[in-house]
Scaffold this motif. Sequence first.
Motif, PDB file in Angstrom:
ATOM      1  N   MET A   1     -10.015 -53.735   1.987  1.00 53.86           N
ATOM      2  CA  MET A   1     -10.408 -52.517   1.287  1.00 53.86           C
ATOM      3  C   MET A   1      -9.666 -52.316  -0.043  1.00 53.86           C
ATOM      4  O   MET A   1      -9.934 -51.366  -0.748  1.00 53.86           O
ATOM      5  CB  MET A   1     -10.159 -51.300   2.182  1.00 53.86           C
TER       6      MET A   1
ATOM      7  N   ILE B   1     -10.402 -45.638   6.719  1.00 51.23           N
ATOM      8  CA  ILE B   1     -10.437 -44.902   5.455  1.00 51.23           C
ATOM      9  C   ILE B   1     -11.294 -43.674   5.704  1.00 51.23           C
ATOM     10  O   ILE B   1     -12.428 -43.779   6.163  1.00 51.23           O
ATOM     11  CB  ILE B   1     -11.003 -45.771   4.322  1.00 51.23           C
ATOM     12  N   ASP B   2     -10.726 -42.526   5.402  1.00 45.17           N
ATOM     13  CA  ASP B   2     -11.404 -41.255   5.628  1.00 45.17           C
ATOM     14  C   ASP B   2     -12.124 -40.849   4.345  1.00 45.17           C
ATOM     15  O   ASP B   2     -11.538 -40.258   3.449  1.00 45.17           O
ATOM     16  CB  ASP B   2     -10.387 -40.195   6.040  1.00 45.17           C
ATOM     17  N   GLU B   3     -13.395 -41.175   4.265  1.00 41.66           N
ATOM     18  CA  GLU B   3     -14.173 -40.881   3.063  1.00 41.66           C
ATOM     19  C   GLU B   3     -14.480 -39.395   2.931  1.00 41.66           C
ATOM     20  O   GLU B   3     -14.605 -38.883   1.825  1.00 41.66           O
ATOM     21  CB  GLU B   3     -15.453 -41.700   3.055  1.00 41.66           C
TER      22      GLU B   3
ATOM     23  N   TRP C   1      -1.678 -50.597  -3.299  1.00 44.16           N
ATOM     24  CA  TRP C   1      -2.277 -51.099  -2.058  1.00 44.16           C
ATOM     25  C   TRP C   1      -1.519 -52.322  -1.554  1.00 44.16           C
ATOM     26  O   TRP C   1      -1.266 -52.450  -0.360  1.00 44.16           O
ATOM     27  CB  TRP C   1      -3.754 -51.423  -2.273  1.00 44.16           C
TER      28      TRP C   1
ATOM     29  N   THR D   1      -7.410 -42.093  -1.970  1.00 45.53           N
ATOM     30  CA  THR D   1      -8.033 -42.593  -0.750  1.00 45.53           C
ATOM     31  C   THR D   1      -7.163 -42.182   0.429  1.00 45.53           C
ATOM     32  O   THR D   1      -5.964 -42.461   0.444  1.00 45.53           O
ATOM     33  CB  THR D   1      -8.156 -44.126  -0.790  1.00 45.53           C
ATOM     34  N   ARG D   2      -7.765 -41.540   1.419  1.00 46.22           N
ATOM     35  CA  ARG D   2      -7.019 -41.085   2.592  1.00 46.22           C
ATOM     36  C   ARG D   2      -7.154 -42.106   3.707  1.00 46.22           C
ATOM     37  O   ARG D   2      -8.252 -42.531   4.063  1.00 46.22           O
ATOM     38  CB  ARG D   2      -7.548 -39.738   3.075  1.00 46.22           C
TER      39      ARG D   2
ATOM     40  N   TYR E   1      -2.158 -40.874   1.740  1.00 46.52           N
ATOM     41  CA  TYR E   1      -3.006 -41.059   0.569  1.00 46.52           C
ATOM     42  C   TYR E   1      -2.507 -42.205  -0.291  1.00 46.52           C
ATOM     43  O   TYR E   1      -1.298 -42.366  -0.480  1.00 46.52           O
ATOM     44  CB  TYR E   1      -3.037 -39.772  -0.264  1.00 46.52           C
TER      45      TYR E   1
ATOM     46  N   GLN F   1      -9.498 -35.627  -4.327  1.00 45.24           N
ATOM     47  CA  GLN F   1     -10.685 -36.472  -4.363  1.00 45.24           C
ATOM     48  C   GLN F   1     -10.436 -37.792  -5.086  1.00 45.24           C
ATOM     49  O   GLN F   1     -11.183 -38.749  -4.899  1.00 45.24           O
ATOM     50  CB  GLN F   1     -11.850 -35.747  -5.049  1.00 45.24           C
TER      51      GLN F   1
ATOM     52  N   CYS G   1      -3.389 -44.168  -4.150  1.00 44.93           N
ATOM     53  CA  CYS G   1      -4.149 -44.103  -5.397  1.00 44.93           C
ATOM     54  C   CYS G   1      -4.961 -45.390  -5.551  1.00 44.93           C
ATOM     55  O   CYS G   1      -4.905 -46.274  -4.706  1.00 44.93           O
ATOM     56  CB  CYS G   1      -3.217 -43.875  -6.585  1.00 44.93           C
ATOM     57  N   GLY G   2      -5.694 -45.516  -6.609  1.00 47.03           N
ATOM     58  CA  GLY G   2      -6.589 -46.643  -6.804  1.00 47.03           C
ATOM     59  C   GLY G   2      -5.947 -47.877  -7.411  1.00 47.03           C
ATOM     60  O   GLY G   2      -6.631 -48.868  -7.650  1.00 47.03           O
TER      61      GLY G   2
ATOM     62  N   CYS H   1       0.290 -40.058  -3.889  1.00 48.03           N
ATOM     63  CA  CYS H   1       0.217 -41.405  -3.344  1.00 48.03           C
ATOM     64  C   CYS H   1       1.524 -41.691  -2.606  1.00 48.03           C
ATOM     65  O   CYS H   1       2.606 -41.401  -3.126  1.00 48.03           O
ATOM     66  CB  CYS H   1      -0.002 -42.395  -4.491  1.00 48.03           C
TER      67      CYS H   1
END
Length: 86
Positions: free
Chosen positions: A83, A35-37, A55, A24-25, A47, A21, A49-50, A11
Motif C-alpha cells: 500500500m 487502511i481505514d478509508e 511509509w 491515511t489511517r 495516521y 483527510q 502522511c503520503g 503523522c
Amino acid sequence: MASKRRPQRSCVVCRAKRDKQALTRLVFSQERLRIDESGKLNGRGAYLCGRSDCWNKAIALPIVSKALRRKLSEDDRDYLRQMTPS
C-alpha cells in the motif's frame, strides 16, 4: 462568516500536522491491519502522511506498532509494503 474548522492529525513518523483527510489511517480491525478509508472504523488508529519515506520507516521501525499498541506481523508489514504510495 467564520470558516469551518477541520480536524487535525499528525503523522506517527514525521509528526507533521495535516488535515485528517490528507492522512491515511491505519487500524486493526478483525485482528488484522487495514487502511481505514472512511476514517470511522472501530479501533485504535495511527495516521501516516503520503511521503514514501514515512511509509518505509513505518515498515522498518516499531513506530506503528507502538502507536497501535499491537505487534505487527510479517503479513501486516507486507500489506504496508503493497500500500506504500510511490
